[in-house]
Design an enzyme around this catalytic site. Structure first.
Site, short mmCIF file in Angstrom:
data_model
loop_
_atom_site.label_atom_id
_atom_site.label_comp_id
_atom_site.label_asym_id
_atom_site.label_seq_id
_atom_site.Cartn_x
_atom_site.Cartn_y
_atom_site.Cartn_z
CD GLU A 283 -2.57 -0.90 2.84
OE1 GLU A 283 -3.76 -1.09 2.62
OE2 GLU A 283 -1.81 -1.02 3.90
CB CYS A 284 0.39 4.45 0.21
SG CYS A 284 0.71 6.03 -0.07
#
Length: 458
Positions: free
Chosen positions: A328-329
């Site tokens: 994620e991210c």
């Protein structure tokens, strides 16, 4: 027990500063304090944890069903004396300008928590009563039980504000905070986590605690914020199965944005979690069947991460074995070929995802996301929907066809992230409590891969 919401009339009114100060002051009284934060936020909860020594929890009425909100609060407060829920934005600001959904007011109503309203009283007197009255009248669902006046110029100024509010609104003003030009909150973004881990902010917390003790009637606060225990009929965090796999979680100063409930739901569905640090050049633990790399600030540590060849090669080898990998991210940025800084300097990353990420001079994305699954996605399949948020200052420049999922914010849905075989990666931060089946699928994919690898080795 005591449970209450710290709400503000608007963003920047001083909710976080006051919340931290109250936590520190109540701790000094010998009380066990549990923190919560309304909405998707990793920064403020890290302050809460630094003060209380307990993991702060995010609660959100857009991302979760009401029973899940109650479930999270009930579980986290089981061994505490006081629960403090820090609001987000203005009290009634949420997903929709025509309803309370996603707002602090909604959370207060769902959790049946008394509300302490923080009002910026700079340059006003009786007008402060009009502001409080308006917040009282907009909705009868949340219960505002007291006011704290912030940015007060003097003790006499406070008395004027207090007299006006108590006369017109029939609730007590239990204290105030003066303008404190010499007291500054340290950076809430870059470099925050290392500073917290080193204990460099303890002096700041102590200063806030002293100010709160002097300016706010803590006994009156505790008197007006008594709340009945919450009850839920079932919990999504109940253990579903015995341990079936091991998931490695990258966790250090570069990668530390994880919702605690995401980790707990993985465990409830049969995953053992083991932690490692790419920033310390540690390899993926040998026993891992799956890999989870969360968000954080890899751009701030790009040079060091680029030199940590052992960690990068370990992740490359892990992915090459077709083991499920979710990023994620910041984790997504780390798996690309490189991170390019604002000054154009390029640092090589893992290289499991084609293309690079480039830092931008302004924020690229911020807001809630509805996440729609795609075919062949081990995490969220076609037809499934989850919720989460985006918040980043970089852009991905790479393959534009293999999107991991579709996301929808204020406008129409669009493809986001990168999907290939065993890799699901993108900028969106998932909250598994929005759809616990996502966590179950992650564990199932890791368990199936473990069985397959075991059969091949026999």
């Amino acid at each position: 027990m005591n449970r209450f919401v710290i709400a503000g009339t608007n963003s920047g009114v001083g909710k976080t500063t006051l919340t931290i100060g109250l936590m520190a002051a109540l701790q000094k009284k010998g009380l066990t304090v549990q923190g919560f934060k309304c909405g998707p936020d990793y920064i403020d909860p890290s302050f809460h944890q630094a003060v209380t020594g307990r993991t702060s929890r995010n609660i959100d009425s857009f991302m979760f069903e009401e029973d899940v909100v109650k479930d999270i609060v009930m579980r986290a407060t089981a061994s505490s004396d006081v629960a403090i829920i820090e609001g987000v934005m203005g009290f009634y600001d949420g997903k929709n300008p025509l309803s309370d959904v996603g707002s602090t007011a909604d959370i207060a109503a769902i959790t049946e928590s008394p509300v302490i309203l923080v009002v910026n009283c700079a340059a006003m007197a009786r007008s402060a009563a009009a502001i409080v009255k308006g917040f009282q009248l907009l909705s009868n669902r949340p219960k505002i039980v007291a006011v704290i006046a912030n940015q007060v110029g003097s003790a006499s100024h406070f008395q004027i504000v207090k007299t006006a509010i108590e006369a017109e609104c029939r609730i007590p003003v239990i204290g105030y905070m003066k303008k404190q030009p010499d007291l500054h909150m340290p950076s809430r973004h870059l470099g925050l986590i290392p500073a917290l881990e080193r204990g460099e902010m303890q002096e700041y917390f102590d200063q806030l605690a002293t100010l709160v003790e002097e300016m706010i009637d803590l006994d009156q606060l505790l008197d007006v914020t008594k709340a009945a225990p919450l009850a839920v009929t079932s919990s999504v965090f109940t253990k579903q199965t015995e341990q079936t796999c091991t998931i490695a979680v990258a966790k250090d100063a570069a990668f530390n944005f994880y919702y605690e409930e995401n980790l707990e739901l993985l465990q409830a569905n049969g995953a053992k979690l083991v932690y490692f640090s790419p920033l310390a050049d540690e390899e993926v633990p040998e026993e891992a069947d799956g890999l989870y790399i969360g968000g954080g600030f890899p751009e701030e540590f790009a040079e060091k991460l680029s030199k940590n060849e052992r960690a990068k090669q370990s992740i490359q080898s892990f992915i090459a074995l077709k083991r499920p990998t979710f990023a994620e991210c910041g984790g997504f940025m780390y798996l690309t070929e490189a991170i390019e800084t604002l000054d154009g300097e390029r640092f090589d990353m893992v290289g499991a995802i084609p293309g690079c990420t480039k830092m931008q001079g302004k924020r690229v994305a911020l807001g809630y996301r509805e996440i729609y699954g795609k075919k062949d996605n081990f995490l969220i399949k076609e037809g499934m929907v989850a919720k989460g948020h985006e918040f980043h200052y970089s852009t991905y420049e790479g393959e534009s066809e293999n999107h991991a999922y579709d996301t929808k914010g204020k406008f129409k849905a669009k493809g986001e992230g990168y999907l290939r075989d065993n890799i699901v990666a993108g900028y969106t931060h998932f909250h598994f409590a929005s759809n616990p089946a996502v966590a179950a699928r992650f564990v199932s994919a890791c368990s199936e891969r473990k069985v397959l690898c075991t059969e091949k080795s026999i």
